[in-house]
Scaffold this motif. Structure first.
Motif, PDB file in Angstrom:
ATOM      1  N   VAL A 130      -0.876  38.640  23.078  1.00 11.05           N
ATOM      2  CA  VAL A 130       0.370  38.139  22.503  1.00 11.05           C
ATOM      3  C   VAL A 130       0.046  37.388  21.220  1.00 11.05           C
ATOM      4  CG1 VAL A 130       2.464  36.779  22.903  1.00 11.05           C
ATOM      5  CG2 VAL A 130       1.282  37.817  24.848  1.00 11.05           C
ATOM      6  N   SER A 131       0.791  37.704  20.177  1.00  5.05           N
ATOM      7  CA  SER A 131       0.634  36.966  18.928  1.00  5.05           C
ATOM      8  C   SER A 131       2.007  36.514  18.452  1.00  5.05           C
ATOM      9  CB  SER A 131      -0.045  37.814  17.858  1.00  5.05           C
ATOM     10  OG  SER A 131       0.778  38.896  17.493  1.00  5.05           O
ATOM     11  N   VAL A 132       2.023  35.347  17.833  1.00  3.09           N
ATOM     12  CA  VAL A 132       3.250  34.787  17.285  1.00  3.09           C
ATOM     13  C   VAL A 132       3.027  34.586  15.795  1.00  3.09           C
ATOM     14  CG1 VAL A 132       4.902  32.873  17.357  1.00  3.09           C
ATOM     15  CG2 VAL A 132       3.713  33.582  19.458  1.00  3.09           C
ATOM     16  N   SER A 133       3.944  35.093  15.001  1.00  7.83           N
ATOM     17  CA  SER A 133       3.880  34.827  13.565  1.00  7.83           C
ATOM     18  C   SER A 133       5.171  34.122  13.175  1.00  7.83           C
ATOM     19  CB  SER A 133       3.693  36.116  12.768  1.00  7.83           C
ATOM     20  OG  SER A 133       4.757  37.007  12.998  1.00  7.83           O
ATOM     21  N   SER A 134       5.055  33.264  12.176  1.00  4.23           N
ATOM     22  CA  SER A 134       6.241  32.572  11.683  1.00  4.23           C
ATOM     23  C   SER A 134       6.519  33.031  10.261  1.00  4.23           C
ATOM     24  CB  SER A 134       6.051  31.052  11.723  1.00  4.23           C
ATOM     25  OG  SER A 134       5.014  30.669  10.846  1.00  4.23           O
ATOM     26  N   GLU A 135       7.787  32.921   9.876  1.00  4.93           N
ATOM     27  CA  GLU A 135       8.194  33.326   8.534  1.00  4.93           C
ATOM     28  C   GLU A 135       9.158  32.304   7.957  1.00  4.93           C
ATOM     29  OE1 GLU A 135      10.569  36.956   6.231  1.00  4.93           O
ATOM     30  OE2 GLU A 135      10.283  37.045   8.396  1.00  4.93           O
ATOM     31  N   ASN A 136       8.877  31.878   6.744  1.00  2.20           N
ATOM     32  CA  ASN A 136       9.820  31.065   5.993  1.00  2.20           C
ATOM     33  C   ASN A 136      10.747  32.060   5.310  1.00  2.20           C
ATOM     34  OD1 ASN A 136      11.003  29.847   3.577  1.00  2.20           O
ATOM     35  ND2 ASN A 136       9.764  28.058   4.096  1.00  2.20           N
ATOM     36  N   LEU A 137      12.021  32.051   5.695  1.00  3.62           N
ATOM     37  CA  LEU A 137      12.963  33.047   5.189  1.00  3.62           C
ATOM     38  C   LEU A 137      13.254  32.889   3.700  1.00  3.62           C
ATOM     39  CD1 LEU A 137      15.456  33.204   8.177  1.00  3.62           C
ATOM     40  CD2 LEU A 137      13.737  34.898   7.529  1.00  3.62           C
ATOM     41  N   PHE A 138      13.008  31.717   3.138  1.00  2.00           N
ATOM     42  CA  PHE A 138      13.302  31.489   1.721  1.00  2.00           C
ATOM     43  C   PHE A 138      12.148  31.920   0.824  1.00  2.00           C
ATOM     44  CE2 PHE A 138      15.746  28.297   4.137  1.00  2.00           C
ATOM     45  CZ  PHE A 138      16.999  28.873   3.959  1.00  2.00           C
ATOM     46  N   SER A 139      10.914  31.617   1.244  1.00  2.00           N
ATOM     47  CA  SER A 139       9.758  31.993   0.428  1.00  2.00           C
ATOM     48  C   SER A 139       9.193  33.357   0.825  1.00  2.00           C
ATOM     49  CB  SER A 139       8.648  30.945   0.562  1.00  2.00           C
ATOM     50  OG  SER A 139       8.073  30.995   1.862  1.00  2.00           O
ATOM     51  N   GLY A 140       9.480  33.786   2.060  1.00  2.00           N
ATOM     52  CA  GLY A 140       8.919  35.034   2.566  1.00  2.00           C
ATOM     53  C   GLY A 140       7.512  34.881   3.119  1.00  2.00           C
ATOM     54  N   ARG A 192       4.633  34.503   5.516  1.00  2.40           N
ATOM     55  CA  ARG A 192       4.411  34.787   6.939  1.00  2.40           C
ATOM     56  C   ARG A 192       3.003  34.366   7.301  1.00  2.40           C
ATOM     57  NH1 ARG A 192       7.810  38.760   9.507  1.00  2.40           N
ATOM     58  NH2 ARG A 192       6.087  39.096  10.926  1.00  2.40           N
ATOM     59  N   LYS A 193       2.846  33.829   8.522  1.00  2.00           N
ATOM     60  CA  LYS A 193       1.504  33.457   8.981  1.00  2.00           C
ATOM     61  C   LYS A 193       1.430  33.606  10.489  1.00  2.00           C
ATOM     62  CE  LYS A 193       2.848  28.656   8.942  1.00  2.00           C
ATOM     63  NZ  LYS A 193       3.285  27.718   7.984  1.00  2.00           N
ATOM     64  N   THR A 194       0.226  33.899  10.976  1.00  2.00           N
ATOM     65  CA  THR A 194      -0.010  33.936  12.416  1.00  2.00           C
ATOM     66  C   THR A 194      -0.111  32.496  12.876  1.00  2.00           C
ATOM     67  OG1 THR A 194      -1.163  36.033  12.243  1.00  2.00           O
ATOM     68  CG2 THR A 194      -1.554  34.733  14.241  1.00  2.00           C
ATOM     69  N   THR A 195       0.673  32.144  13.904  1.00  2.00           N
ATOM     70  CA  THR A 195       0.721  30.755  14.349  1.00  2.00           C
ATOM     71  C   THR A 195       0.115  30.537  15.730  1.00  2.00           C
ATOM     72  OG1 THR A 195       2.986  31.122  15.107  1.00  2.00           O
ATOM     73  CG2 THR A 195       2.727  30.154  12.927  1.00  2.00           C
ATOM     74  N   VAL A 196       0.188  31.525  16.607  1.00  2.00           N
ATOM     75  CA  VAL A 196      -0.347  31.379  17.965  1.00  2.00           C
ATOM     76  C   VAL A 196      -0.830  32.752  18.436  1.00  2.00           C
ATOM     77  CG1 VAL A 196       0.085  30.550  20.322  1.00  2.00           C
ATOM     78  CG2 VAL A 196       1.462  29.659  18.440  1.00  2.00           C
ATOM     79  N   THR A 197      -1.941  32.772  19.177  1.00  2.00           N
ATOM     80  CA  THR A 197      -2.405  33.992  19.839  1.00  2.00           C
ATOM     81  C   THR A 197      -2.873  33.631  21.253  1.00  2.00           C
ATOM     82  OG1 THR A 197      -4.673  33.768  19.031  1.00  2.00           O
ATOM     83  CG2 THR A 197      -3.166  35.106  17.689  1.00  2.00           C
ATOM     84  N   ALA A 198      -2.813  34.588  22.152  1.00  2.00           N
ATOM     85  CA  ALA A 198      -3.269  34.350  23.531  1.00  2.00           C
ATOM     86  C   ALA A 198      -3.437  35.666  24.268  1.00  2.00           C
ATOM     87  CB  ALA A 198      -2.277  33.476  24.285  1.00  2.00           C
ATOM     88  N   PHE A 199      -4.151  35.585  25.373  1.00  2.00           N
ATOM     89  CA  PHE A 199      -4.269  36.697  26.309  1.00  2.00           C
ATOM     90  C   PHE A 199      -3.643  36.261  27.632  1.00  2.00           C
ATOM     91  CE2 PHE A 199      -7.703  37.475  23.355  1.00  2.00           C
ATOM     92  CZ  PHE A 199      -7.550  38.825  23.092  1.00  2.00           C
ATOM     93  N   PHE A 200      -2.757  37.088  28.158  1.00  2.00           N
ATOM     94  CA  PHE A 200      -2.129  36.852  29.455  1.00  2.00           C
ATOM     95  C   PHE A 200      -2.611  37.942  30.395  1.00  2.00           C
ATOM     96  CE2 PHE A 200       0.536  34.467  26.713  1.00  2.00           C
ATOM     97  CZ  PHE A 200       1.314  33.606  27.454  1.00  2.00           C
ATOM     98  N   THR A 201      -2.788  37.600  31.653  1.00  2.00           N
ATOM     99  CA  THR A 201      -3.102  38.596  32.671  1.00  2.00           C
ATOM    100  C   THR A 201      -1.929  38.673  33.626  1.00  2.00           C
ATOM    101  OG1 THR A 201      -5.452  38.082  32.523  1.00  2.00           O
ATOM    102  CG2 THR A 201      -4.733  39.298  34.474  1.00  2.00           C
TER     103      THR A 201
END
Length: 162
Positions: A94-104, A106-115
């Motif tokens: 699972v990866s989470v990326s965030s985006e600033n809608l005004f500047s565009g 994007r960055k990866t903010t969180v990653t994890a492995f779930f079982t």
């Protein structure tokens, strides 16, 4: 192995997009970690059930890494897919990326492995299809999964109370 017991990782890919509001954040106007984890678990569960086509429950979460803050007003995209399977268990990246809608930006903010463990109609562990990686990212995660599986198994064994 029968063909119907093998599925491409892409069939499990699940994406959720959310706008982050003040109620999702702490006094620093960054998203609560627990709220992010809730979204990640939900998306991972959907990916696992899409892959197995049966109920699945969370068995473990590891390598949960918060890489950057998520700020109020940003949009997050939570993406998950099955990277590897054992008999009844599935590793989901699972990866989470965030985006600033005004500047565009994007960055990866969180990653994890779930079982997750696939369950039959009686709530017992059930066999799940083997996952077939096709993209470079899927192949890389699939190749490194047995090592993560062994570490999870050892960690679980070390924590057993006798």
């Amino acid at each position: 192995m029968r063909e119907e017991t093998m599925k491409p990782a892409s069939e499990s890919r699940t994406i959720m997009t959310q706008l982050i509001f003040p109620l999702d954040t702490n006094p620093y106007e960054t998203m609560f970690g627990g709220k992010v984890m809730e979204y990640m678990d939900k998306v991972a569960a959907i990916a696992a059930m899409r892959h197995a086509r049966m109920q699945a429950v969370t068995a473990s979460t590891d390598s949960l890494d918060f890489l950057a803050p998520i700020r109020v007003g940003e949009v997050i995209e939570v993406e998950a897919f099955v990277t590897w399977t054992n008999r009844s268990s599935m590793e989901v990246y699972v990866s989470v990326s965030s985006e600033n809608l005004f500047s565009g930006l994007r960055k990866t903010t969180v990653t994890a492995f779930f079982t997750f463990v696939g369950l039959d109609e009686n709530g017992k562990p059930a066999s799940v299809p083997t996952v077939i990686p096709t993209t470079d990212e899927e192949k890389k995660l699939h190749a490194s999964a047995p090592e993560r599986y062994a570490l999870r198994k050892k960690r679980k064994q070390d924590r057993r109370v006798e």
